[in-house]
Design an enzyme around this catalytic site. Structure first.
Site, PDB file in Angstrom:
ATOM      1  N   PHE A 134       0.863  -1.198   0.000  1.00 22.61           N
ATOM      2  CA  PHE A 134       0.000   0.000   0.000  1.00 22.61           C
ATOM      3  C   PHE A 134       0.886   1.230   0.000  1.00 22.61           C
ATOM      4  O   PHE A 134       1.788   1.355   0.831  1.00 22.61           O
ATOM      5  CB  PHE A 134      -0.912   0.025   1.230  1.00 22.61           C
ATOM      6  CG  PHE A 134      -1.834   1.216   1.237  1.00 22.61           C
ATOM      7  CD1 PHE A 134      -3.059   1.174   0.575  1.00 22.61           C
ATOM      8  CD2 PHE A 134      -1.464   2.397   1.870  1.00 22.61           C
ATOM      9  CE1 PHE A 134      -3.893   2.287   0.555  1.00 22.61           C
ATOM     10  CE2 PHE A 134      -2.309   3.513   1.856  1.00 22.61           C
ATOM     11  CZ  PHE A 134      -3.519   3.445   1.193  1.00 22.61           C
ATOM     12  N   ASP A 219       9.148   2.646   1.526  1.00 24.98           N
ATOM     13  CA  ASP A 219       8.007   3.382   2.053  1.00 24.98           C
ATOM     14  C   ASP A 219       7.934   3.113   3.554  1.00 24.98           C
ATOM     15  O   ASP A 219       7.500   2.034   3.970  1.00 24.98           O
ATOM     16  CB  ASP A 219       6.732   2.933   1.331  1.00 24.98           C
ATOM     17  CG  ASP A 219       5.486   3.652   1.834  1.00 24.98           C
ATOM     18  OD1 ASP A 219       5.545   4.267   2.917  1.00 24.98           O
ATOM     19  OD2 ASP A 219       4.443   3.589   1.157  1.00 24.98           O
ATOM     20  N   LYS A 248       2.649  10.107   8.168  1.00 26.07           N
ATOM     21  CA  LYS A 248       1.924   9.676   9.359  1.00 26.07           C
ATOM     22  C   LYS A 248       2.423  10.367  10.639  1.00 26.07           C
ATOM     23  O   LYS A 248       2.094  11.507  10.861  1.00 26.07           O
ATOM     24  CB  LYS A 248       1.941   8.147   9.483  1.00 26.07           C
ATOM     25  CG  LYS A 248       1.150   7.484   8.348  1.00 26.07           C
ATOM     26  CD  LYS A 248       0.327   6.290   8.773  1.00 26.07           C
ATOM     27  CE  LYS A 248      -0.788   6.025   7.776  1.00 26.07           C
ATOM     28  NZ  LYS A 248      -0.422   5.150   6.678  1.00 26.07           N
TER      29      LYS A 248
HETATM   30  C1  LIG Z   1      -0.781   5.456   5.161  1.00 21.38           C
HETATM   31  C2  LIG Z   1       0.206   5.014   4.157  1.00 21.38           C
HETATM   32  C3  LIG Z   1       0.383   5.710   2.947  1.00 21.38           C
HETATM   33  C4  LIG Z   1      -0.480   6.880   2.545  1.00 21.38           C
HETATM   34  O1  LIG Z   1      -0.414   7.944   3.428  1.00 21.38           O
HETATM   35  P1  LIG Z   1      -1.541   9.113   3.367  1.00 21.38           P
HETATM   36  O2  LIG Z   1      -1.020  10.157   4.300  1.00 21.38           O
HETATM   37  O3  LIG Z   1      -2.826   8.497   3.817  1.00 21.38           O
HETATM   38  O4  LIG Z   1      -1.606   9.577   1.967  1.00 21.38           O
HETATM   39  C5  LIG Z   1       1.376   5.279   2.093  1.00 21.38           C
HETATM   40  N1  LIG Z   1       2.152   4.230   2.397  1.00 21.38           N
HETATM   41  C6  LIG Z   1       2.007   3.527   3.545  1.00 21.38           C
HETATM   42  C7  LIG Z   1       2.927   2.380   3.842  1.00 21.38           C
HETATM   43  C8  LIG Z   1       1.033   3.889   4.456  1.00 21.38           C
HETATM   44  O5  LIG Z   1       0.868   3.182   5.583  1.00 21.38           O
END
Ligand SMILES: *Cc1c(COP(=O)(O)O)cnc(C)c1O
Length: 399
Positions: A134, A219, A248
Site C-alpha cells: 500500500f 516506504d 503519518k
Molecule cells: C498510510 C500510508 C500511505 C499513505 O499515506 P496518506 O497520508 O494516507 O496519503 C502510504 N504508504 C504507507 C505504507 C502507508 O501506511
C-alpha cells in the site's frame, strides 16, 4: 437521541461516504487514551492509522504548535525558514545515507514525489512494487498500490507499473530491467496485513537496484520513526535506500510528509517539483518537537521492548480463532481464521480502538508512549472479545 448519536447523524448526512467509520465520536485525547462524546474512555491502538506515535496532546508538541502558530504559520520553500532548517538537519541525522529532504503534506504525496524523482533521475519509466503493498491513493501512488478494489474504479492508472510477489527475490530479479526507474517496497507491509519483510529479500532488492541502475525506495510511512523498534525499519536490515518516504507520525499529528534522498538522487534542478504547504513552519515545529522527543526519550528502544512483551502476551491468548500473531516493535497484527472487522466493534465496546489490515487481520498500532498496563488491558480485552461471538455487520467486504 444521545449527543453522540446527534454528531454521528450530522456527519453522516453530508460525508461523502468513502470511509467505513467506527460508531464512536472521539472528542478528546491524552497520551494513549481518547474519550468519546459521552465521556467513555478508550485505549487508542488505531492512533489515526499510526499517526499518534507520541500519543495525544503530547505537551511538547502542543507547546511547539502554540508557539509557532503565534510566530509564523505559513511560508513556502521559496524562502528560507528557521524551523525548516532545523528540521532538515534533524531528519538528515536520522539516516547516515540521507543527504537531502523534500517536504510535503501526506504519505501519498511523499510516494508521488519519490516516484517522480526516480523517473527524473534515471530517465526511465518503470516502477516495480509488491503485491499486497500500500502506497497511497493519488494516481501515481495508487498505481503502486496493490489492492484491486482501490485501483480498478480509477483505471487507467499511470503506465509503467508492475507488481511482483513480496519476499520473493527471484521474481524481483526477473522484473528489474533496463527500463526500471525504481523498486518501491515497505519494510513491513502495513495495510497488506502486517507482513514482515524478509531481511535477505530487502537487501537483495537494494543490491539488484544498484546493479541495474534503478533506485530503491522504501516506504516507511507506517513503519518509520520508532514504530518497529528502530528509528527506521531499514535499520533492522542494514538498508541504505535511495529514497525513504515518511509521513503519518512525523509531526505528532499535524499533516506532513517527507522524502529522504540519498546520493544517487543528488541535488535536483529547480522548479521540477514543489508543494505550497510543503515545509510550512507550523508542521516543521511540530515535527521537530516530535522527532526530538522520540530521540531523547529513546522511544524506538521502548517500542522494541514493549512490542516484544506485547507479542508474547498476545501469543499466549488461547483462542481457536487466532491463526497467527506477528509484528515488529509496536506494529502488531493478529490474523484470525474469520473476518476481523466484527471484532473491531467488540473491542470498541470493551474500550479499545483498533484497526484491521485486510479482511482477516486485526492491526494494533499503539502509541510508543503506551504503558505496560494499557497493553495488558488491550490484550485482556482482545482475549475476551475473541471468546464472545461478535454481532455480524451487514457489509463485510472491507479491511
Ligand atoms: C498510510 C500510508 C500511505 C499513505 O499515506 P496518506 O497520508 O494516507 O496519503 C502510504 N504508504 C504507507 C505504507 C502507508 O501506511
Amino acid at each position: 437521541m444521545s449527543r453522540e448519536n446527534g454528531w454521528m447523524e450530522l456527519e453522516e448526512q453530508h460525508t461523502c461516504g468513502v470511509y467505513r467509520k467506527q460508531p464512536v465520536v472521539i472528542v478528546r485525547g491524552e497520551g494513549a487514551r481518547v474519550w468519546d462524546a459521552e465521556g467513555r474512555e478508550y485505549v487508542d491502538c488505531a492512533t489515526g492509522h499510526g499517526v499518534a506515535l507520541l500519543g495525544h496532546a503530547h505537551p511538547r508538541v502542543v507547546a511547539a504548535i502554540q508557539e509557532q502558530a503565534r510566530r509564523l504559520i505559513t511560508c513556502p520553500e521559496t524562502v528560507y525558514n528557521d524551523r525548516r532548517a532545523e528540521l532538515t538537519a534533524e531528519l538528515i541525522a536520522l539516516a547516515p545515507w540521507a543527504e537531502r529532504v523534500f517536504f510535503c503534506n501526506s504519505g501519498t504525496e511523499a510516494v508521488e514525489t519519490a516516484l517522480k524523482f526516480a523517473r527524473l533521475v534515471t530517465g526511465r519509466p518503470g516502477i516495480i512494487a509488491a503485491r499486497n503493498g500500500f502506497h497511497g491513493r493519488t494516481m501515481g501512488a495508487l498505481s503502486a498500490t496493490w489492492r484491486p478494489e482501490y485501483r480498478r474504479p480509477f483505471e487507467p492508472l499511470v503506465p509503467g507499473f508492475a507488481h511482483v510477489p513480496y519476499n520473493n527475490p527471484d521474481a524481483l530479479e526477473e522484473a528489474i530491467g533496463p527500463e526500471t526507474a525504481a523498486v518501491i517496497l515497505e519494510g513491513v507491509q502495513g495495510e497488506g496485513g502486517v507482513v514482515l519483510g524478509d531481511g535477505a529479500y530487502l537487501q537483495r532488492a537494494q543490491e539488484l537496484c544498484r546493479e541495474r541502475g534503478a533506485l530503491f525506495i522504501v516506504d516507511e510511512i507506517q513503519t518509520g520513526l520508532g514504530r518497529t523498534g528502530r528509528m527506521l525499519a531499514c535499520e533492522h536490515y542494514g538498508l541504505e535506500p535511495d529514497m525513504v518516504c515518511l509521513a503519518k507520525g512525523i509531526a505528532g499529528g499535524v499533516p506532513m510528509g517527507a522524502v529522504l534522498l540519498g546520493p544517487h538522487v543528488g541535488k535536483l534542478p529547480s522548479a521540477v517539483h514543489g508543494s505550497t504547504f510543503g515545509g510550512n513552519p507550523l508542521a516543521c515545529a511540530a515535527a521537530l518537537a516530535t522527532l526530538r522527543t522520540i530521540r531523547e526519550q529513546a522511544l524506538p528502544e521502548r517500542a522494541a521492548e514493549l512490542g516484544a512483551l506485547f507479542l508474547s502476551r498476545l501469543r499466549a491468548v488461547r483462542s481457536p480463532l487466532v491463526r497467527d500473531v506477528r509484528g515488529l516493535g509496536l506494529m502488531v497484527g493478529v490474523e484470525l481464521r474469520r473476518k476481523a472487522r466484527p471484532y473491531l466493534r467488540a473491542l470498541l465496546q470493551r474500550g479499545v480502538i483498533a484497526l484491521t489490515a485486510g479482511p482477516l487481520v486485526l492491526r494494533l498500532l499503539p502509541p510508543l508512549i503506551i504503558s505496560r498496563e494499557d497493553l495488558e488491558f488491550v490484550a485482556c480485552q482482545l482475549e475476551e472479545a475473541l471468546a464472545t461471538p461478535p454481532s455480524e455487520e451487514r457489509n463485510d467486504n472491507d479491511g
